[in-house]
Design a protein around this motif. Structure first.
Motif, PDB file in Angstrom:
ATOM      1  N   UNK A  80      28.033  28.107  50.801  1.00 44.96           N
ATOM      2  CA  UNK A  80      27.991  28.092  49.340  1.00 44.96           C
ATOM      3  C   UNK A  80      28.093  26.641  48.888  1.00 44.96           C
ATOM      4  N   UNK A  81      27.125  26.184  48.103  1.00 42.81           N
ATOM      5  CA  UNK A  81      27.067  24.785  47.689  1.00 42.81           C
ATOM      6  C   UNK A  81      27.528  24.566  46.265  1.00 42.81           C
ATOM      7  N   UNK A  82      28.201  23.442  46.054  1.00 40.43           N
ATOM      8  CA  UNK A  82      28.629  23.018  44.726  1.00 40.43           C
ATOM      9  C   UNK A  82      27.904  21.701  44.436  1.00 40.43           C
ATOM     10  N   UNK A  83      27.056  21.709  43.415  1.00 41.34           N
ATOM     11  CA  UNK A  83      26.255  20.536  43.073  1.00 41.34           C
ATOM     12  C   UNK A  83      26.949  19.751  41.970  1.00 41.34           C
ATOM     13  N   UNK A  84      27.524  18.605  42.308  1.00 39.84           N
ATOM     14  CA  UNK A  84      28.259  17.797  41.337  1.00 39.84           C
ATOM     15  C   UNK A  84      27.348  17.182  40.285  1.00 39.84           C
ATOM     16  N   UNK A  85      26.133  16.844  40.662  1.00 37.78           N
ATOM     17  CA  UNK A  85      25.199  16.250  39.700  1.00 37.78           C
ATOM     18  C   UNK A  85      24.853  17.243  38.602  1.00 37.78           C
ATOM     19  N   UNK A  86      24.648  18.483  38.984  1.00 36.64           N
ATOM     20  CA  UNK A  86      24.317  19.521  38.008  1.00 36.64           C
ATOM     21  C   UNK A  86      25.497  19.770  37.064  1.00 36.64           C
ATOM     22  N   UNK A 116      32.033  26.066  52.493  1.00 38.55           N
ATOM     23  CA  UNK A 116      31.613  25.381  51.271  1.00 38.55           C
ATOM     24  C   UNK A 116      30.976  24.049  51.629  1.00 38.55           C
ATOM     25  N   UNK A 117      30.139  23.561  50.727  1.00 36.75           N
ATOM     26  CA  UNK A 117      29.605  22.210  50.852  1.00 36.75           C
ATOM     27  C   UNK A 117      29.545  21.614  49.447  1.00 36.75           C
ATOM     28  N   UNK A 118      29.776  20.331  49.363  1.00 37.42           N
ATOM     29  CA  UNK A 118      29.705  19.644  48.083  1.00 37.42           C
ATOM     30  C   UNK A 118      28.480  18.723  48.123  1.00 37.42           C
ATOM     31  N   UNK A 119      27.577  18.906  47.178  1.00 43.20           N
ATOM     32  CA  UNK A 119      26.316  18.165  47.155  1.00 43.20           C
ATOM     33  C   UNK A 119      26.351  17.067  46.096  1.00 43.20           C
ATOM     34  N   UNK A 120      25.648  15.998  46.361  1.00 42.96           N
ATOM     35  CA  UNK A 120      25.491  14.857  45.448  1.00 42.96           C
ATOM     36  C   UNK A 120      26.822  14.204  45.106  1.00 42.96           C
ATOM     37  N   UNK A 121      27.698  14.113  46.075  1.00 45.05           N
ATOM     38  CA  UNK A 121      28.965  13.409  45.887  1.00 45.05           C
ATOM     39  C   UNK A 121      28.756  11.948  46.265  1.00 45.05           C
ATOM     40  N   UNK A 122      29.182  11.054  45.414  1.00 43.87           N
ATOM     41  CA  UNK A 122      28.993   9.632  45.678  1.00 43.87           C
ATOM     42  C   UNK A 122      29.999   9.108  46.691  1.00 43.87           C
ATOM     43  N   UNK A 123      31.207   9.626  46.653  1.00 42.90           N
ATOM     44  CA  UNK A 123      32.278   9.130  47.506  1.00 42.90           C
ATOM     45  C   UNK A 123      32.940  10.327  48.181  1.00 42.90           C
ATOM     46  N   UNK A 124      33.013  10.321  49.512  1.00 44.82           N
ATOM     47  CA  UNK A 124      33.554  11.483  50.211  1.00 44.82           C
ATOM     48  C   UNK A 124      35.050  11.654  49.971  1.00 44.82           C
ATOM     49  N   UNK A 127      35.353  13.317  46.611  1.00 44.68           N
ATOM     50  CA  UNK A 127      34.905  14.702  46.732  1.00 44.68           C
ATOM     51  C   UNK A 127      35.989  15.558  47.381  1.00 44.68           C
ATOM     52  N   UNK A 128      36.636  15.012  48.411  1.00 47.25           N
ATOM     53  CA  UNK A 128      37.725  15.716  49.083  1.00 47.25           C
ATOM     54  C   UNK A 128      38.851  16.011  48.097  1.00 47.25           C
ATOM     55  N   UNK A 129      39.268  15.011  47.341  1.00 49.23           N
ATOM     56  CA  UNK A 129      40.365  15.196  46.392  1.00 49.23           C
ATOM     57  C   UNK A 129      39.954  16.086  45.216  1.00 49.23           C
ATOM     58  N   UNK A 130      38.695  16.047  44.840  1.00 52.17           N
ATOM     59  CA  UNK A 130      38.191  16.937  43.803  1.00 52.17           C
ATOM     60  C   UNK A 130      38.343  18.392  44.228  1.00 52.17           C
ATOM     61  N   UNK A 131      37.951  18.690  45.456  1.00 51.70           N
ATOM     62  CA  UNK A 131      38.080  20.059  45.960  1.00 51.70           C
ATOM     63  C   UNK A 131      39.541  20.478  46.078  1.00 51.70           C
ATOM     64  N   UNK A 132      40.397  19.576  46.519  1.00 48.85           N
ATOM     65  CA  UNK A 132      41.823  19.877  46.616  1.00 48.85           C
ATOM     66  C   UNK A 132      42.385  20.196  45.227  1.00 48.85           C
ATOM     67  N   UNK A 133      41.981  19.421  44.225  1.00 47.59           N
ATOM     68  CA  UNK A 133      42.496  19.650  42.874  1.00 47.59           C
ATOM     69  C   UNK A 133      41.995  20.966  42.284  1.00 47.59           C
ATOM     70  N   UNK A 134      40.861  21.458  42.773  1.00 45.22           N
ATOM     71  CA  UNK A 134      40.344  22.745  42.307  1.00 45.22           C
ATOM     72  C   UNK A 134      40.923  23.929  43.075  1.00 45.22           C
ATOM     73  N   UNK A 143      36.039  20.430  55.668  1.00 44.87           N
ATOM     74  CA  UNK A 143      34.777  20.998  56.134  1.00 44.87           C
ATOM     75  C   UNK A 143      33.646  20.751  55.138  1.00 44.87           C
ATOM     76  N   UNK A 144      33.924  20.889  53.835  1.00 39.75           N
ATOM     77  CA  UNK A 144      32.897  20.688  52.812  1.00 39.75           C
ATOM     78  C   UNK A 144      32.399  19.251  52.814  1.00 39.75           C
ATOM     79  N   UNK A 145      33.314  18.303  52.949  1.00 35.37           N
ATOM     80  CA  UNK A 145      32.917  16.890  52.966  1.00 35.37           C
ATOM     81  C   UNK A 145      32.192  16.559  54.261  1.00 35.37           C
ATOM     82  N   UNK A 146      32.664  17.126  55.376  1.00 32.71           N
ATOM     83  CA  UNK A 146      31.998  16.897  56.663  1.00 32.71           C
ATOM     84  C   UNK A 146      30.572  17.449  56.634  1.00 32.71           C
TER      85      UNK A 146
END
Length: 160
Positions: A80-86, A116-124, A127-134, A143-146
């Motif tokens: 399941x992908x999460x597109x940050x740009x969108x 999960x995967x995080x797409x269009x993240x500028x900084x890994x 992105x990691x901390x964003x997912x943790x905060x959510x 795993x999502x950042x990897x």
């Protein structure tokens, strides 16, 4: 990296079969399309499931993902992908709703053991901390950042 954004299920299946590039990414459409395409399962990533226009009630969010779809995705090895740009292009209220839906989807993915995967993240790291905060677990966020880093390597043809 090619995203298949076709609302017709049969045409989307045909595009998936004819796709030569890896990974195959499918853009989520309506609930019926998402269920059928997850059951078909011959692609890698389903992205944008939380950004569809769905009715929210006072006590319940319709995030586009439920435990049944989560288990189907897990069984068929679909991410399941999460597109940050969108998400960044949305207006403030829509962005808040999308983040709430992502939080719900993260909980569902954790219970169903869906990746999960995080797409269009500028900084890994961000992105990691964003997912943790959510509300993602540490392992889910790692795993999502990897997977995002691996996707970048595959799409730039460093690994083949």
């Amino acid at each position: 990296m090619q995203i298949i954004n076709i609302p017709n299920i049969e045409q989307a299946k045909k595009e998936i079969r004819n796709s030569k590039t890896k990974p195959i990414i499918v853009k989520a459409q309506n609930d019926e399309f998402n269920r059928k395409i997850l059951e078909y399962g011959k692609f890698d990533i389903l992205v944008g499931i939380e950004t569809e226009k769905r009715k929210n009630t006072l006590r319940q969010l319709d995030s586009g993902l439920n435990h049944v779809l989560g288990k189907i995705a897990s069984k068929n090895n679909i991410i399941i992908g999460i597109d940050l740009e969108e998400i960044s292009r949305l207006k403030e209220e829509e962005k808040a709703n999308a983040l709430a839906k992502i939080m719900q989807n993260i909980r569902i993915c954790r219970k169903a053991k869906t990746r999960l995967i995080i797409l269009n993240a500028e900084d890994k790291k961000n992105a990691f901390h964003f997912l943790i905060s959510l509300g993602a677990s540490t392992q889910q966020a790692k795993d999502a950042v990897y997977l995002a880093n691996l996707l970048i390597l595959i799409s730039s043809d460093i690994i083949n």
